[in-house]
Scaffold this active site. Structure first.
Site, PDB file in Angstrom:
ATOM      1  NE  ARG A 157       1.930  -5.073  11.340  1.00  0.00           N
ATOM      2  CZ  ARG A 157       3.006  -4.844  10.572  1.00  0.00           C
ATOM      3  NH1 ARG A 157       4.169  -5.369  10.883  1.00  0.00           N
ATOM      4  NH2 ARG A 157       2.903  -4.080   9.511  1.00  0.00           N
TER       5      ARG A 157
ATOM      6  NE  ARG B  90       6.013  -0.606  10.176  1.00  0.00           N
ATOM      7  CZ  ARG B  90       4.816  -0.650   9.606  1.00  0.00           C
ATOM      8  NH1 ARG B  90       4.625  -0.091   8.420  1.00  0.00           N
ATOM      9  NH2 ARG B  90       3.797  -1.239  10.198  1.00  0.00           N
TER      10      ARG B  90
ATOM     11  NE  ARG C 153       7.116  -2.940   5.890  1.00  0.00           N
ATOM     12  CZ  ARG C 153       5.778  -2.940   5.927  1.00  0.00           C
ATOM     13  NH1 ARG C 153       5.085  -2.612   4.861  1.00  0.00           N
ATOM     14  NH2 ARG C 153       5.142  -3.284   7.029  1.00  0.00           N
TER      15      ARG C 153
ATOM     16  NE  ARG D 141      -4.416  -1.699   9.902  1.00  0.00           N
ATOM     17  CZ  ARG D 141      -3.357  -1.041   9.439  1.00  0.00           C
ATOM     18  NH1 ARG D 141      -3.424   0.224   9.130  1.00  0.00           N
ATOM     19  NH2 ARG D 141      -2.237  -1.664   9.238  1.00  0.00           N
TER      20      ARG D 141
ATOM     21  CE  LYS E  51      -2.316  -0.943   3.809  1.00  0.00           C
ATOM     22  NZ  LYS E  51      -1.712  -2.242   4.169  1.00  0.00           N
TER      23      LYS E  51
HETATM   24  P1  AMP Z   1       0.654   0.333   9.192  1.00  0.00           P
HETATM   25  O1  AMP Z   1       1.824   1.249   9.074  1.00  0.00           O
HETATM   26  O2  AMP Z   1      -0.515   0.766   8.359  1.00  0.00           O
HETATM   27  O3  AMP Z   1       1.021  -1.112   8.966  1.00  0.00           O
HETATM   28  O4  AMP Z   1       0.150   0.430  10.713  1.00  0.00           O
HETATM   29  C1  AMP Z   1       0.971   0.042  11.792  1.00  0.00           C
HETATM   30  C2  AMP Z   1       0.116  -0.182  13.015  1.00  0.00           C
HETATM   31  O5  AMP Z   1      -0.537   1.049  13.381  1.00  0.00           O
HETATM   32  C3  AMP Z   1      -1.006  -1.184  12.857  1.00  0.00           C
HETATM   33  O6  AMP Z   1      -0.573  -2.537  13.037  1.00  0.00           O
HETATM   34  C4  AMP Z   1      -1.974  -0.733  13.951  1.00  0.00           C
HETATM   35  O7  AMP Z   1      -1.514  -1.158  15.236  1.00  0.00           O
HETATM   36  C5  AMP Z   1      -1.837   0.782  13.894  1.00  0.00           C
HETATM   37  N1  AMP Z   1      -2.831   1.363  12.974  1.00  0.00           N
HETATM   38  C6  AMP Z   1      -2.599   1.936  11.758  1.00  0.00           C
HETATM   39  N2  AMP Z   1      -3.747   2.334  11.187  1.00  0.00           N
HETATM   40  C7  AMP Z   1      -4.734   1.997  12.065  1.00  0.00           C
HETATM   41  C8  AMP Z   1      -6.156   2.109  12.047  1.00  0.00           C
HETATM   42  N3  AMP Z   1      -6.817   2.629  11.001  1.00  0.00           N
HETATM   43  N4  AMP Z   1      -6.843   1.670  13.136  1.00  0.00           N
HETATM   44  C9  AMP Z   1      -6.216   1.149  14.192  1.00  0.00           C
HETATM   45  N5  AMP Z   1      -4.894   0.972  14.267  1.00  0.00           N
HETATM   46  C10 AMP Z   1      -4.140   1.392  13.212  1.00  0.00           C
END
Ligand code: AMP
Length: 211
Positions: free
Chosen positions: A163, A152, A122, A88, A13
């Protein structure tokens, strides 16, 4: 045009968002990036978010929806944006429909067998670029801005498993949600390089914007 980017962790994404931003000048809004910036700055939001992110769980809806609502009130998004990582779950999607108008949901569909390697390999830069170790040849600097690449905290096998569970249980139902709204466009990504996935997305965006 206002877009939601949907896909499992590791689907690409963020990579597609960077390419879409460059070509179509849509503002890229990543809730994950917003949380990571808050964690880095030790803000109250960062302190709440960290425990959930480390556990591979979703940050509570109330906190997340407020952040997105505030971000979408800014002037720079008026001519179009992409939401990466939001909504999400079904609650967030319904909330989003209350405070914003979404035109299109781009669902990046990748076989689950590919995701673990992609995520654990990554390496990211604070500018938003991401790479896979297999393509870096030992390089540690971002090709775009020269920043130092890092892994990360949540890109480790244990958290990734959680996740992915969270994705399939809570986020995957959004495919049906946007399909029912007639807004879904799915691109099957598989092992294709990001440029090929982007070509499919770009053709669809050009078709929709009548270019
Ligand atoms: P990402 O960078 O999109 O993979 O997000 C990393 C982490 O941030 C996720 O595993 C969640 O813990 C949190 N997170 C990101 N976006 C959301 C969302 N829309 N709702 C809840 N938690 C989120």
């Amino acid at each position: 045009m206002n877009i939601v980017l949907l896909g499992a962790p590791g689907a690409g994404k963020g990579t597609q968002a960077s390419m879409i931003e460059e070509r179509f000048h849509l503002v890229h809004i990543s809730t994950g990036d917003i949380f990571r910036a808050n964690i880095k700055g030790s803000t109250p939001i960062g302190k709440v978010a960290k425990s959930y992110i480390d556990a591979g769980k979703l940050v509570p809806d109330e906190v997340t929806c407020d952040i997105v609502k505030d971000r979408l009130a800014a002037d720079d998004v008026k001519s179009g944006y992409m939401l990466d990582g939001f909504p999400r779950n079904l609650f967030q999607a319904a909330e989003l429909d209350r405070f914003a108008h979404i035109d299109l949901c781009i669902n990046i569909d990748v076989d689950v067998s590919l995701l673990l390697d992609r995520i654990c390999g990554r390496r990211v830069c604070s500018c938003g670029e991401s790479y896979h170790v297999s393509t870096l040849n030992g390089a540690t600097a971002c090709k775009k801005c020269g920043g130092t690449l890092y892994q990360r905290d949540d890109d480790n096998p244990e958290t990734v498993g959680k996740r992915l569970d969270t994705y399939f249980n809570e986020t995957a139902p959004l495919v049906e949600y946007y399909k029912n709204q007639g807004k879904l466009f799915t691109v099957k990504s598989g092992k294709q390089p990001p440029e090929e996935v982007f070509a499919v997305i770009a053709a669809e965006l050009e078709r929709r914007s009548g270019k």
